[in-house]
Design a protein around this motif. Structure first.
Motif, short mmCIF file in Angstrom:
data_model
loop_
_atom_site.label_atom_id
_atom_site.label_comp_id
_atom_site.label_asym_id
_atom_site.label_seq_id
_atom_site.Cartn_x
_atom_site.Cartn_y
_atom_site.Cartn_z
N UNK A 252 0.84 -1.21 0.00
CA UNK A 252 0.00 0.00 0.00
C UNK A 252 0.87 1.25 0.00
N UNK A 253 1.91 1.24 0.83
CA UNK A 253 2.82 2.39 0.87
C UNK A 253 3.47 2.64 -0.48
N UNK A 254 3.89 1.58 -1.15
CA UNK A 254 4.54 1.70 -2.45
C UNK A 254 3.55 2.14 -3.53
N UNK A 255 2.38 1.53 -3.56
CA UNK A 255 1.42 1.77 -4.64
C UNK A 255 0.56 3.02 -4.44
N UNK A 256 0.27 3.37 -3.17
CA UNK A 256 -0.67 4.46 -2.91
C UNK A 256 -0.08 5.59 -2.07
N UNK A 257 1.01 5.32 -1.36
CA UNK A 257 1.62 6.31 -0.48
C UNK A 257 1.43 5.91 0.97
N UNK A 258 2.39 6.33 1.80
CA UNK A 258 2.37 5.95 3.21
C UNK A 258 1.15 6.50 3.94
N UNK A 259 0.61 7.60 3.47
CA UNK A 259 -0.57 8.18 4.11
C UNK A 259 -1.81 7.29 3.97
N UNK A 260 -1.75 6.27 3.12
CA UNK A 260 -2.90 5.38 2.88
C UNK A 260 -2.74 4.01 3.53
N UNK A 261 -1.63 3.75 4.25
CA UNK A 261 -1.37 2.38 4.73
C UNK A 261 -2.44 1.86 5.70
N UNK A 262 -3.08 2.74 6.44
CA UNK A 262 -4.13 2.28 7.36
C UNK A 262 -5.52 2.42 6.74
N UNK B 96 -0.76 12.65 12.73
CA UNK B 96 -0.22 11.64 11.81
C UNK B 96 -1.21 11.45 10.66
N UNK B 97 -0.79 11.81 9.48
CA UNK B 97 -1.69 11.83 8.32
C UNK B 97 -2.31 10.47 8.05
N UNK B 98 -1.53 9.39 8.18
CA UNK B 98 -2.10 8.08 7.88
C UNK B 98 -3.16 7.67 8.90
N UNK B 99 -3.04 8.10 10.13
CA UNK B 99 -4.05 7.81 11.16
C UNK B 99 -5.29 8.68 10.90
N UNK B 100 -5.09 9.92 10.52
CA UNK B 100 -6.21 10.82 10.19
C UNK B 100 -7.01 10.25 9.02
N UNK B 101 -6.30 9.80 7.99
CA UNK B 101 -7.01 9.23 6.83
C UNK B 101 -7.74 7.94 7.18
N UNK B 102 -7.16 7.15 8.08
CA UNK B 102 -7.84 5.94 8.54
C UNK B 102 -9.13 6.30 9.26
N UNK B 103 -9.08 7.35 10.09
CA UNK B 103 -10.28 7.79 10.81
C UNK B 103 -11.36 8.27 9.84
N UNK B 104 -10.97 9.03 8.85
CA UNK B 104 -11.94 9.50 7.85
C UNK B 104 -12.61 8.33 7.15
N UNK B 105 -11.79 7.36 6.73
CA UNK B 105 -12.31 6.19 6.04
C UNK B 105 -13.24 5.40 6.95
N UNK B 106 -12.84 5.26 8.20
CA UNK B 106 -13.66 4.51 9.16
C UNK B 106 -15.03 5.15 9.32
N UNK B 107 -15.06 6.44 9.52
CA UNK B 107 -16.35 7.12 9.73
C UNK B 107 -17.23 7.03 8.49
N UNK B 108 -16.59 7.06 7.31
CA UNK B 108 -17.34 6.89 6.06
C UNK B 108 -18.06 5.55 6.02
#
Length: 187
Positions: free
Chosen positions: A90-100, A123-135
């Motif tokens: 995921x880090x390689x294909x999408x970026x480290x901010x998307x790993x979670x 931490x951007x990757x944790x923030x993005x995980x939270x956004x995805x979770x709430x979605x």
């Protein structure tokens, strides 16, 4: 400053911060209840964080899957920090901010809980995980240091421990983690 004085100062700062941890009694109890009800309803708890917070994620997931204090059935818990193939792909294909967030997208279901751990709350990757979770209807509990950082706005519940000093925040996070495990297990 002598080594002994440095040790004394660290202990004093730690004790002052831990004395204030009681201010979070209500929110910690509520978070434990949310986690317990999720598991009772067939949900799971997902954890994520970086560095020391990754280690805390793994520690808490292990306490729930194994046992914290009492003999009981294993509880569904996942540390999103442990699958090195997923993390690196995921880090390689999408970026480290998307790993979670990619893992939350794959595993998260309504009724589940995501515990995002970050000392700064930024931490951007944790923030993005939270956004995805709430979605996806996943309840988000944020564990941060003072203020909560940017993650505070993305969480359903914020446990912002009373310190701005990373090592002390990490000590309090594992203490809060143990409290949460106790609340889930004893329910």
């Amino acid at each position: 400053m002598s080594d002994r004085l440095r040790v004394r100062n660290f202990i004093e700062r730690t004790l002052e911060s831990f004395a204030r941890l009681g201010e979070l009694e209500e929110i910690i109890a509520e978070a434990g209840g949310v986690m317990r009800r999720s598991i009772e309803g067939g949900g799971k708890i997902m954890f994520c964080g970086n560095g020391g917070s990754a280690a805390d994620s793994q520690h808490m997931a292990a306490e729930l899957m194994g046992r914290y204090l009492i003999e009981r059935n294993p509880m569904p818990a996942i540390a999103l920090t442990t699958d090195t193939s997923a993390l690196t792909a995921i880090g390689n294909d999408y970026g480290y901010d998307k790993v979670f967030s990619r893992q939350v997208r794959a595993h998260g279901r309504p009724g589940d809980v995501l515990v995002g751990i970050t000392t700064s709350g930024n931490s951007e990757n944790v923030i993005q995980a939270a956004r995805q979770a709430r979605e996806q209807g996943v309840f988000v509990i944020a564990m941060t240091g003072e203020g909560g950082g940017r993650l505070a706005a993305e969480a359903d519940m914020l446990i912002a421990v009373p310190s701005g000093h990373t090592p002390i925040i990490q000590q309090m996070h594992i203490t809060v983690g143990h409290m949460l495990c106790d609340l889930v297990e004893s329910g």
